[in-house]
Enzyme design. Structure first.
Site, PDB file in Angstrom:
ATOM      1  N   LYS A 275       0.806  -1.220   0.000  1.00 43.33           N
ATOM      2  CA  LYS A 275       0.000   0.000   0.000  1.00 43.33           C
ATOM      3  C   LYS A 275       0.841   1.274   0.000  1.00 43.33           C
ATOM      4  O   LYS A 275       0.459   2.273  -0.594  1.00 43.33           O
ATOM      5  CB  LYS A 275      -0.939   0.005   1.195  1.00 43.33           C
ATOM      6  CG  LYS A 275      -2.113  -0.909   1.001  1.00 43.33           C
ATOM      7  CD  LYS A 275      -2.771  -1.218   2.349  1.00 43.33           C
ATOM      8  CE  LYS A 275      -3.507  -2.536   2.307  1.00 43.33           C
ATOM      9  NZ  LYS A 275      -2.645  -3.698   2.533  1.00 43.33           N
ATOM     10  N   ARG A 276       1.967   1.213   0.653  1.00 44.36           N
ATOM     11  CA  ARG A 276       2.759   2.440   0.711  1.00 44.36           C
ATOM     12  C   ARG A 276       3.348   2.822  -0.649  1.00 44.36           C
ATOM     13  O   ARG A 276       3.910   3.908  -0.811  1.00 44.36           O
ATOM     14  CB  ARG A 276       3.864   2.327   1.767  1.00 44.36           C
ATOM     15  CG  ARG A 276       4.944   1.369   1.414  1.00 44.36           C
ATOM     16  CD  ARG A 276       5.865   1.100   2.602  1.00 44.36           C
ATOM     17  NE  ARG A 276       6.530  -0.167   2.428  1.00 44.36           N
ATOM     18  CZ  ARG A 276       7.612  -0.334   1.681  1.00 44.36           C
ATOM     19  NH1 ARG A 276       8.151   0.691   1.072  1.00 44.36           N
ATOM     20  NH2 ARG A 276       8.160  -1.512   1.536  1.00 44.36           N
TER      21      ARG A 276
END
Length: 505
Positions: A275-276
């Site tokens: 996600k980052r």
RNA sequence: GUCCCCAUCGUCUAGCCGGCCCAGGACGCGGCCCUUUCAAGGCCGAAACACGGGUUCGAAUCCCGUUGGGGACGCCA
């Protein structure tokens, strides 16, 4: 050969015979088996895509199986989202949730009896045993081993005890596979070539948890066998699970599937995509205005190629796809190239479909619903096609074309001040009556008027057109201004221009 | 710590059963052209075989090693 494998398989087990009897024996069968613990991310989507393409290319079956044996983390909502994403991408499944099939059910949580039967069989044959170590004990031992720099494998301490059900009771105990200590296992990987493991590197892994739920490795093998899966195509990160699974096929005395491990998709920092790294959810790309075929095309080229070709129709993809052309190197996800591809697809989309796709994006950009339904279809097509050449996403197309509707515009103050000051305003004012006096208000008449005035004033056409562009759209970026003015109509044009002239600054 | 995978431009990749490669295409980047702006399109350009040993007449291509990156080792999947 590959097409006679089912014949060998029939001797294996009662359940197998029964299951296989229900499916065509000469067909290639592959599966995509997500666990419903989140959305479908681009890595999973590409795995699904490769499976789907392989199945379609080989005229085989593409099966969808939900691996929800982790009751803690699995959710129905997640399943729904994953199915939606697959549908959006156009990856239809021949068997699986919502469509059924001959070897269902296709959710592991509904197949528990099957796993328990197979575990019992292994137990009966002395190929598996009960383990009464608690998860806490195991966790502590594993941590200690890792800290000490030694191998965190299970030490097999329960193995020697035998399957004394009176002592163990079966209840509350996990079931482990008794893994042999000598010999090796070779994966004939269709992408990587042969990969060899020693049995001694494996430990007695758990088949059934103490609550009776199967573990991943066990459920996968039981299901792949019962579902007649011929080829397992999955991420590289599963290579080290494969020897365990092959050990299981052998313990069960069943022929193994073929394996193809495809390299993973990494983030820009070369670590596992997460996600980052920004948007990794497939449906997020839908929301950001990407076309499914663009996403598919981008994803397929991450690890697969066909000469110098970059853009493929779905028909070309199923015709050309092959596992032999899948590479071995991990790929970094590049949103910029995806965006380029999306622009290419937008450009090739016919106005009808484009307009249909655009509606929600126009609304999101601030065009009112009434305004949208009030416009006739042809007018919308014209707006869409005027902007389609320069947009890379539907979002971008919608927001840059919003001003053509009768909505509010976001004027870029800095640009407006620069372009709409002094002399430019005077030129606009001088031109308005002349435009109104035009016999017809069309792109052609506007352009010839502007050209004529420009030459009289000793200016370039752009010097005359640019202030109008800014007055109407608020920006310097837009498609040719005359067709736009024609689409807006004289009344709207005059009102907008006058509003802009009255603005301070 | 053990096991496994990977290694060509910044990125995706072609080439990899050796010579056609002083390495091709695409994205991105720079320039030019086209053009009422921005795009699109066209042309041009900068940009890579990780390193070291072999094998060979000849290696990006085969072998070994080094380094670097990644993955797995869970009663997660």
């Amino acid at each position: 050969g590959r097409h006679s494998r089912y014949a060998d398989r029939r001797g294996g087990s009662w359940a197998v015979v029964e299951a296989i009897g229900r499916i065509a024996v000469s067909k290639i069968r592959v599966r995509f088996a997500p666990s419903p613990t989140g959305y479908l991310h681009v890595g999973g989507a590409r795995t699904a895509l490769y499976n789907w393409l392989f199945a379609r290319h080989e005229n085989g079956d593409f099966i969808l199986r939900i691996e929800d044996t982790d009751a803690e983390r699995s959710t129905d909502e997640s399943t729904t989202t994953i199915l939606e994403a697959l549908r959006w991408l156009g990856l239809d499944w021949d068997e699986g949730p919502e469509v059924g099939g001959p070897v269902g059910p296709y959710r592991q949580a509904e197949r528990l009896k099957l796993y328990q039967d197979y575990a019992q069989r292994l137990l009966d044959e002395g190929k598996a045993y009960y383990c009464i170590c608690t998860p806490e004990e195991l966790e502590a031992r594993r941590k200690a081993a890792l800290a000490a720099g030694t191998s965190p494998k299970y030490d097999g301490r329960c193995r020697v005890r035998g399957n004394d059900l009176a002592g163990v009771g079966g209840k509350g105990a996990a079931v482990r596979l008794l893994v042999q200590e000598e010999g090796n296992i070779e994966i004939a990987d269709l992408v990587h070539g042969p990969i060899r493991f020693e049995y001694s590197d494996l430990d007695d892994f758990i088949l059934l948890r103490s609550d009776g739920m199967p573990t991943y490795n066990f459920a996968v093998v039981v299901d792949d066998v019962l579902m007649g899966i011929t080829h397992v195509i999955r991420g590289d990160d599963h290579i080290s699970n494969t020897p365990r699974q092959i050990a299981l096929y052998r313990a069960l005395d069943l022929p193994t599937a073929h394996f193809a491990h495809i390299p993973m998709i990494l983030g820009p920092d070369r670590s596992r995509l997460s996600k980052r790294h920004g948007a990794t959810s497939v449906l997020a790309y839908q929301q950001m205005g990407y076309l499914p075929e663009a996403v598919v095309n981008y994803l397929v080229r991450l690890g697969w190629s066909h000469g110098d070709q970059e853009i493929f129709s779905q028909e070309e993809l199923t015709r050309h796809f092959s596992l032999e052309k899948v590479g071995t190197t991990p790929a970094i996800f590049d949103p910029v190239k995806l965006e380029w591809l999306n622009g290419q697809y937008i450009k090739r989309t016919d106005p009808h479909r484009l307009t249909a796709l655009l509606r929600p994006f126009w609304e999101a950009a601030g065009v009112s619903h009434e305004e949208l339904v009030g416009r006739d279809e042809t007018w919308l097509h014209q707006v869409a096609s005027l902007f389609q050449e320069r947009a890379r996403t539907l979002t971008e197309l919608a927001s840059s074309s919003r001003f053509v509707f009768d909505g509010k515009i976001d004027r870029d103050k800095a640009v407006a001040q620069k372009i709409l000051s002094g002399e430019a305003k005077a030129r606009i004012r001088a031109l308005l009556p002349e435009i109104e006096a035009l016999p017809t208000f069309t792109a052609a008449t506007l352009e010839s008027l502007f050209r004529m005035r420009a030459s009289v004033l000793g200016l370039k056409l752009v010097d005359l057109a640019q202030p109008f562009r800014v007055a109407l759209s608020g920006k310097t970026v837009s498609p040719p201004i005359f067709p736009i003015m024609e689409l807006m109509g004289w009344e709207a044009v005059r009102r907008r221009v006058e509003e802009a002239l009255e603005e301070k600054g």
